[in-house]
Design an enzyme around this catalytic site. Structure first.
Site, short mmCIF file in Angstrom:
data_model
loop_
_atom_site.label_atom_id
_atom_site.label_comp_id
_atom_site.label_asym_id
_atom_site.label_seq_id
_atom_site.Cartn_x
_atom_site.Cartn_y
_atom_site.Cartn_z
N GLU A 1 0.81 -1.23 0.00
CA GLU A 1 0.00 0.00 0.00
C GLU A 1 0.85 1.27 0.00
O GLU A 1 0.78 2.09 0.93
CB GLU A 1 -0.93 0.02 1.22
CG GLU A 1 -1.94 -1.10 1.22
CD GLU A 1 -2.98 -0.97 2.33
OE1 GLU A 1 -2.73 -0.21 3.28
OE2 GLU A 1 -4.03 -1.61 2.22
N GLU B 1 -6.45 -7.97 -0.07
CA GLU B 1 -6.80 -7.99 1.35
C GLU B 1 -8.29 -7.72 1.49
O GLU B 1 -8.88 -6.97 0.71
CB GLU B 1 -6.07 -6.88 2.12
CG GLU B 1 -4.60 -7.09 2.33
CD GLU B 1 -3.98 -5.94 3.13
OE1 GLU B 1 -4.69 -5.28 3.91
OE2 GLU B 1 -2.77 -5.72 2.96
C1 GAL Z 1 -4.16 -2.68 5.26
C2 GAL Z 1 -2.71 -3.10 5.44
C3 GAL Z 1 -2.62 -4.37 6.27
C4 GAL Z 1 -3.47 -4.28 7.48
C5 GAL Z 1 -4.88 -3.97 7.07
C6 GAL Z 1 -5.86 -3.90 8.22
O1 GAL Z 1 -4.25 -1.33 4.90
O2 GAL Z 1 -2.10 -3.31 4.21
O3 GAL Z 1 -1.27 -4.60 6.60
O4 GAL Z 1 -2.98 -3.28 8.31
O5 GAL Z 1 -4.92 -2.74 6.42
O6 GAL Z 1 -7.16 -3.65 7.77
#
Ligand code: GAL
Length: 673
Positions: free
Chosen positions: A155, A313
Site C-alpha cells: 500500500e 486484502e
Molecule cells: C491494510 C494493510 C494491512 C493491514 C490492514 C488492516 O491497509 O495493508 O497490513 O494493516 O490494512 O485492515
C-alpha cells in the site's frame, strides 16, 4: 479468451496475509497453522510483507529460515505464495544508521522512526537497501515451486518534503516545462499575488508554512509525488525483473488512494490487486449502495490491465480502524468474496490468517482467532467458501464485457480537493461518480471504469461525471467518439479547466465541446445544504441540490427545466445530436432518483445488454463473466428473482425455469441452458 493471472495455476486463489515472524517463539502455533490453512481449503499465503527486521536483523546479516519454511510447506500442499518485498516497513537499524530514509512532512519536520509506509521515496540509500533485500529474496526463491507472484511493498502512499525530494521535484518541473521558467509561470498563473518565480531554487513543495494556494504548483506536486512513488516501485523491480523475469508482479492498491494516480502505475505491473474494506451493514447507507460503491472499485481495478485481478486484502469478520468496527454478518464474507470474483477477481485474500497477539491489530478480524482452534464462525465460513471456490476452475481467466464506460479521473480528485470555489468543504467528486454507477449496478449492467485517457471507442455509452479538468486530447477524443455514433453524458462543473487548472476562455465546457453538447454554461449556482431547486423532466419533478449550472442552448434540445429561483424555466437537462451520436448534459445535482430514471431510459434506448433479462429486486444485482452469471443479494431479506429463461445453478446443477430464490446475503452462480 481466457487470461489467467498465474499461468501455471488454474485455480482461484484463496489466501491471507500471514505473519509467522510474530510467532517464531511459539513453534507449536506455526505447526498448526499449515494444517488449519489446508483444512480451510485455502491455497495461498502472502508472506514477507513486514518481515524485514527478521530476514535482515542487522545490516548484511540474513536469516530466511521462517520464509523457507512457509514456502516449502506451501509447495508441499500444492499452494502458491504471494511473496512480498519488505519495503513497506523498514527495520530500526536502517533508520538509525541512515536518517535520510526518514520522511520530512509538509511543515518541514523530520519524522522519527515509527509507523510504516513512511520512507522517503527519493532517498538513494533507501532505494539501494530495498534493491539489495529484494535481490536476496529473488535469488533465494527464484526456482521455488511455491513462488506464484511478487507483492511489491505494501500500500504505497504518502509523501516526503525532504531536501532530496525538493531537488527531485525541481528536476521534474524542469523537464516538464522544458527548462523554461516563463512556461512554468504561465502554467501556474504566478503573476497573481506577485508570486512570479525567477529562479528554480525558489520553488518549494506546497506547505502550510508557505505557498499552498498556487493550484498549478499543488497539482504538479501531486503529479510528482505520484510519479516519484511509481519510480520507487520501478526501482524495487530492477532486481526482481532481472532475477525472476517470468514471475508476475503486483502491488496492493487501496481504493481511491489520494497520493498515487494508479493509472500511471498500470504499465509497470503485470497484475493489479487491491485491499477492500467496505463498511458493510453501516447505519448511514443502504446495503445496495455500499455494494455498488465497492463494485465500482472492483471494476476499476479490472480495467487497469483489462484482465482478472486479485482482491489482495479483505477482512473475514471486522476491521479495527473504522469509527465502528461491526462484525460482518453470516454470509457476508462469502458474498464479499463472490462480489470481487463476479467483477473479475481471480484471487480472494484476507488480512490476515492468524490474529496478532499484541500490537495495533490484535482486534482486527482474522481467519484464526486468539482462541487458536478452527471451531469458530469465521473459520467455518472461510472453509465453506474455499470448498465452493475449488469448483470454479473454469472461471479462472475469464473476462467481462461491458458496453458502458464510466470515466473517473485521479487528477480530478486532486483538483476538487484543492480548488477554491463551489462547495469548499466537499465537492463530492467520488460520491458523484458512484451515484452515476449505481443505476447500472441496480440493473445488472456491467460497467468498465476508465480514466479520461482511456479508449472510449468500444462503448455504446460513456458517462463522465464532473469532468472538471480535461487533459490535452480529451476534447478531441470526445468529439470524435460522439461524431462516430457514441453517446456521452456530462454533468455540471465539467470542461472548466485545462491540464494546468487554467480556466478555458470562451465559455464552458471548453473548446469544441460546446458544439458537441450544443450548450454553453455561463454560471454555476452553489446551493446551501438546505437549499433546494426542482427540475421537471417528462412530467416528473426531481430535487436539485448543491449545484445548478445555468446553461444556454446552442443547438441542444432541453429535456428538463428548473422550476424555481431566478433561473426558473432555464434548461437543466439537454441532449444534442452531434454527428451520428448524442451528447447529454445534466446541469444539476439530484438526490439520486433522477439518475436512476434517466439512465434506465437510456439503457432501453441504447438497448444495453443486461446480465439477466428483466428487472432485478431491490438490493440484488447480476454480474457476468463469460457464461457465468452471479446473482448477488446484498439485502437482509429472502428475495425471489424472476427469470425470463431457464437457468441452471452452476454449482448444484439445479434448474430454475421461472424464478430463483436468494437467501439474505446469498450468491448463486447461474448459467444459461
Ligand atoms: C491494510 C494493510 C494491512 C493491514 C490492514 C488492516 O491497509 O495493508 O497490513 O494493516 O490494512 O485492515
Amino acid at each position: 479468451m481466457k487470461n489467467p493471472v498465474l499461468k501455471d495455476y488454474p485455480h482461484i486463489l484463496l489466501g491471507a496475509d500471514y505473519n509467522p515472524e510474530q510467532w517464531l517463539h511459539m513453534p507449536e502455533v506455526l505447526e498448526k497453522d499449515i494444517q488449519f490453512w489446508q483444512e480451510a481449503n485455502m491455497n495461498s499465503f502472502s508472506v514477507g510483507i513486514f518481515s524485514w527486521s527478521v530476514i535482515e536483523p542487522e545490516e548484511g546479516v540474513y536469516n530466511f529460515s521462517h520464509l523457507d519454511d512457509v514456502m516449502d510447506r506451501a509447495a508441499e500442499a500444492g499452494g502458491k505464495i504471494v511473496l512480498a518485498t519488505p519495503s513497506g516497513a523498514r527495520p530500526h537499524w536502517l533508520a538509525q544508521k541512515y536518517p535520510e530514509v526518514l520522511r520530512v512532512n509538509e511543515r518541514r519536520e523530520k519524522l522519527l522512526f515509527g509507523e510504516r509506509h513512511n520512507h522517503c521515496f527519493t532517498s538513494p540509500v533507501y532505494r539501494e537497501k530495498v534493491q539489495n533485500i529484494n535481490r536476496r529474496l529473488a535469488e533465494r526463491y527464484k526456482d521455488h515451486p511455491a513462488l506464484g507472484i511478487w507483492h511489491i511493498s505494501n500500500e504505497y502512499n504518502g509523501n516526503c518534503h525532504c531536501p532530496l525530494c525538493q531537488a527531485a521535484f525541481r528536476e521534474w518541473l524542469k523537464k516538464k516545462y522544458h527548462n523554461n521558467l516563463d512556461e512554468l509561470n504561465r502554467a501556474w498563473w504566478s503573476t497573481f499575488w506577485s508570486h512570479t518565480i525567477t529562479d528554480w531554487e525558489q520553488i518549494e513543495s506546497p506547505s502550510s508554512l508557505g505557498e499552498y494556494r498556487v493550484h498549478g504548483l499543488n497539482l504538479d506536486w501531486m503529479r510528482f509525488v505520484s510519479d516519484q512513488t511509481i519510480d520507487f516501485l520501478k526501482s524495487e523491480l530492477v532486481p526482481i525483473r532481472e532475477v525472476t523475469p517470468d514471475v508476475p508482479v503486483t502491488t496492493n492498491f487501496t481504493g481511491f488512494n489520494h497520493d498515487i494516480n494508479y493509472w500511471r502505475a498500470k504499465e509497470v505491473l503485470d497484475v493489479t490487486s487491491w485491499d477492500n474494506y467496505p463498511s458493510w451493514h453501516n447505519d448511514e447507507e443502504p446495503a445496495c449502495y455500499v455494494a455498488a460503491k465497492t463494485a465500482m472499485v472492483h471494476d476499476m481495478y479490472r480495467c487497469f490491465k483489462n484482465k482478472p485481478f486479485f482482491m489482495m486484502e479483505s477482512t473475514p469478520s471486522c476491521v479495527n480502524w473504522k469509527p465502528v468496527n461491526k462484525l460482518m454478518r453470516p454470509g457476508m464474507n462469502t458474498l464479499q468474496a463472490f462480489q470481487a470474483i463476479s467483477h473479475g477477481a481471480d484471487g480472494v485474500m484476507y488480512f490476515q490468517f492468524r490474529k496478532s497477539r499484541g500490537g495495533m491489530e490484535k482486534f482486527h478480524g482474522a481467519v484464526i482467532d486468539h482462541v487458536g482452534h478452527q471451531d469458530t464462525r469465521v473459520y467455518r465460513e472461510v472453509q465453506s467458501l474455499g470448498a465452493r471456490l475449488k469448483g470454479l476452475d473454469e472461471l479462472v481467466g475469464v473476462g467481462t464485457k461491458s458496453e458502458v464506460a464510466l470515466v473517473f479521473d485521479w487528477e480530478n480528485i486532486w483538483l476538487f480537493d484543492d480548488i477554491a470555489g463551489y462547495h469548499n468543504k466537499e465537492r463530492k467528486y467520488i460520491p458523484t461518480c458512484e451515484k452515476h454507477y449505481y443505476p447500472f449496478w441496480k440493473n445488472g449492467i456491467s460497467v468498465d471504469v476508465l480514466d479520461m485517457d482511456g479508449d472510449f471507442a468500444p462503448y455504446k455509452l460513456v458517462v463522465m461525471p464532473m469532468a472538471y479538468m480535461l487533459r490535452p486530447g480529451v476534447e478531441e477524443k470526445i468529439e470524435a467518439y460522439v461524431r462516430g455514433g457514441g453517446t456521452i453524458v456530462f454533468t455540471y462543473i465539467s470542461g472548466i479547466v485545462d491540464e494546468n487548472d487554467l480556466c478555458y476562455l470562451g465559455g464552458w465546457p471548453g473548446g469544441r465541446l460546446k458544439e458537441v453538447f450544443g450548450i454553453w454554461a455561463e454560471e454555476t449556482d452553489t446551493l446551501y445544504p438546505s437549499d433546494r431547486n426542482h427540475v421537471e423532466v417528462d412530467g416528473k419533478i426531481y430535487t436539485a441540490v448543491d449545484y445548478c449550472d445555468l446553461i444556454h442552448l446552442r443547438g441542444a434540445k432541453a429535456l428538463g427545466a428548473y422550476q424555481e429561483d431566478f433561473y426558473a424555466g432555464r434548461p437543466a437537462l439537454t441532449v444534442n445530436g452531434y454527428g451520428a451520436g448524442r451528447a447529454y448534459y445534466i446541469a444539476f445535482r439530484d438526490t439520486g432518483d433522477f439518475l436512476v430514471d434517466f439512465y434506465e431510459k437510456l439503457m432501453t434506448e441504447l438497448a444495453l445488454v443486461r446480465n439477466l433479462q428483466g428487472e432485478l429486486p431491490e438490493n440484488v444485482t447480476a454480474q457476468r463473466r463469460g457464461d457465468f452469471i452471479f446473482l448477488e443479494n446484498f439485502g437482509e431479506n429472502e428475495t425471489v428473482v424472476p427469470l425470463h429463461r431457464t437457468y441452471k445453478n452452476y454449482e448444484t446443477n439445479k434448474v430454475y425455469p421461472y424464478e430463483c430464490v436468494l437467501a439474505p446475503r446469498e450468491v448463486k452462480i447461474l448459467v444459461e441452458i
